[in-house]
Scaffold this active site. Sequence first.
Site, PDB file in Angstrom:
ATOM      1  CG  HIS A 200      -1.887  -1.135   1.165  1.00  0.00           C
ATOM      2  ND1 HIS A 200      -1.759  -2.784   0.861  1.00  0.00           N
ATOM      3  CD2 HIS A 200      -3.110  -1.020   0.320  1.00  0.00           C
ATOM      4  CE1 HIS A 200      -3.237  -2.386   0.648  1.00  0.00           C
ATOM      5  NE2 HIS A 200      -4.075  -1.782   0.184  1.00  0.00           N
ATOM      6  CD  GLU A 445      -9.310  -7.812  -2.138  1.00  0.00           C
ATOM      7  OE1 GLU A 445      -8.490  -7.059  -2.186  1.00  0.00           O
ATOM      8  OE2 GLU A 445     -10.318  -7.396  -0.815  1.00  0.00           O
ATOM      9  CG  ASP A 469      -4.729  -7.893  -1.478  1.00  0.00           C
ATOM     10  OD1 ASP A 469      -4.053  -8.056  -1.351  1.00  0.00           O
ATOM     11  OD2 ASP A 469      -5.934  -7.163  -0.984  1.00  0.00           O
ATOM     12  CB  CYS A 516     -10.784  -1.401  -8.211  1.00  0.00           C
ATOM     13  SG  CYS A 516     -10.555  -2.734  -6.935  1.00  0.00           S
TER      14      CYS A 516
HETATM   15  C1  PEP Z   1      -6.888  -5.443  -4.541  1.00  0.00           C
HETATM   16  O1  PEP Z   1      -6.063  -5.582  -3.592  1.00  0.00           O
HETATM   17  O2  PEP Z   1      -6.159  -4.624  -5.759  1.00  0.00           O
HETATM   18  C2  PEP Z   1      -7.347  -3.622  -4.372  1.00  0.00           C
HETATM   19  C3  PEP Z   1      -7.457  -3.040  -5.160  1.00  0.00           C
HETATM   20  O3  PEP Z   1      -7.478  -3.536  -2.727  1.00  0.00           O
HETATM   21  P1  PEP Z   1      -5.578  -2.991  -1.928  1.00  0.00           P
HETATM   22  O4  PEP Z   1      -4.975  -2.367  -3.318  1.00  0.00           O
HETATM   23  O5  PEP Z   1      -6.455  -2.141  -1.221  1.00  0.00           O
HETATM   24  O6  PEP Z   1      -5.556  -4.026  -1.094  1.00  0.00           O
HETATM   25 MG    MG Z   2      -7.224  -6.303  -1.870  1.00  0.00          MG
END
Ligand code: PEP
Ligand code: MG
Length: 585
Positions: A200, A445, A469, A516
């Site tokens: 992140h 995910e 994920d 996403c």
């Molecule tokens: C993902 O896991 O692809 C996602 C968009 O959520 P995050 O990156 O916040 O875990």
């Molecule tokens: Mg995620």
Amino acid sequence: MASFTLHGIPVSRGISIGRAHLLTPAALDVKHYLVPEEQVEAEVKRLQDAFAAVHRNLQELWTELPKDAPTELGAFIDVHVLILSDPMISEAPLDIIRSRHYNAEWALVTQIDELSAQFDEIEDEYLRERKQDIQQVAERVLKVLMGTALAAPPVLKAGEDEFQPQMIVVAHDISPADMLAFRDRSFVGFVTDVGGQNSHTAIVARSLDIPAAVGMSQASRLIEQDDWVIVDGDAGVVICNPSALVLEQYRARQAALIKARKRLLKLKKTPAITKDGTPVTLLANIELPDDCAPALDAGAAGVGLFRSEFLFMGRGAHALRVPGEDEQFEQYRKAVLAMKGRPVTIRTLDVGADKPLDPSEHTALNPALGLRAIRYCLAEPQLFLTQLRAILRASSFGKVRILIPMLAHAFEIDQSLGMIAQAKQQLREQNIKFDEQIEVGAMIEIPAAALALPMFVKRMDFLSIGTNDLIQYTLAIDRVDYEVAHLYNPLHPAVLHLIAMTIDAGRKAGIDVAVCGEMAGDIKLTRLLLGMGLREFSMHPAQLLAVKQEILSSDLAVLGPRTRRILRTMEPAAIAEAVEQLQTL
Ligand code: PEP
Ligand code: MG
């Protein structure tokens, strides 16, 4: 000065050139920002005042000492007074403010860290232990400074601060919340020893649109304060003290990149339609409501992922740990109003793993597999209900969708929907307006979710594939761990199959499917995803126009059959080559 090159993991594109600013873990615990030239003397005075206040305070302690107090107590106060009067403590940080423009807290911590390192080398144990006294004195001063902290640190726009060349942060590690705190500061690049491409921290660096490279292993030890550094965020390379020739080459590349970006801006109002006339929806990922402005600037059709957990993180010890319903509502409403009628997809709290609510309570054995996201929310129903009510209230100000992260089990979906129904009922009883028809979607995910799609499509209004994920859990590698970063492969056939299956299941059920995760913003993968049938991409605003450019030149009639062939391939090298070829079509 010797020039050297470090290789790591590219996380945020572009090239930046500047002076290294080393951030120690202690410096990350305090506010760190640059003070504009005209405020430097005021900042110096703020620190001097804090020293004076601590001095007074120690003297008061002396006079209030009971007569029968043990002598060690008085001696300890004496030691602290002596330390406070030492120029290494009381003068050196003032010089740091003047020469580097650090804010008072940062200057103090920088000096204390330097002193502590010197103390560590002292052989005499008694003297070595005086380090603790120094730290205690520093803490006293920091406490006073916190009380006089500026509500909002001054914002220096890149390049505005002529006194300083642009600065590149070099640190062992930076948490996602700390990275977010760098927004609007005059840092132009980030280099860390640890971290993975889709941690992140890396994602936030990308959203700040600042070149960054992580997993540099020894960078914070090898690079020195004020060294000239080039960060090549495309290659994951950091060049320290480059030669004049190398510097010139990079400056030329940097200029070309800036030009290319400017050209892309012309596409802002162009509809995202493939060559054969198929419309594609391009949405933005945001961390905070303020990100809506860059999203609109990039021509986003809405917000596909609002990572609401960033409202809950990095609130400091003095703030209440979690924002209450009204505070959350204000933030969600702000985003909804900013998007002027475009949909805003708010993901419910996804804390845990590399986004702990409270880093000091980080005790899970295996946090990525632990009480994360919806698991945490279902274990904390009051916190979840509060968030759901806040989101629902914002839905009366524009189109809002709720997105639930990390679902794997039918009962989790049912419980989540049950909680949403409960939150709605509570609002009805209070006569508070909200969108009764609000859509609820699931993040796909976890591989188990992608393999059990009927369970989802019959209960949910839409799906959003979290590829970050999905890759982590399919390939069993921690997305934060740079030692396994080479195994993080979005093109692994297993990953591609899970994505393709999800897109197909959504199409058959007649519900929207978005991606996403970071794959959505990678132009090398745009055509592959289009060929799989994806029609909704959600990414950081900075990537949106480049993806649009790819879409405008894509022909689905050609991509469809090619992609089906790729999905029949199980050889990674052949897949990689075929995906590369898609870009040449
Ligand atoms: C993902 O896991 O692809 C996602 C968009 O959520 P995050 O990156 O916040 O875990
Ligand atoms: Mg995620």
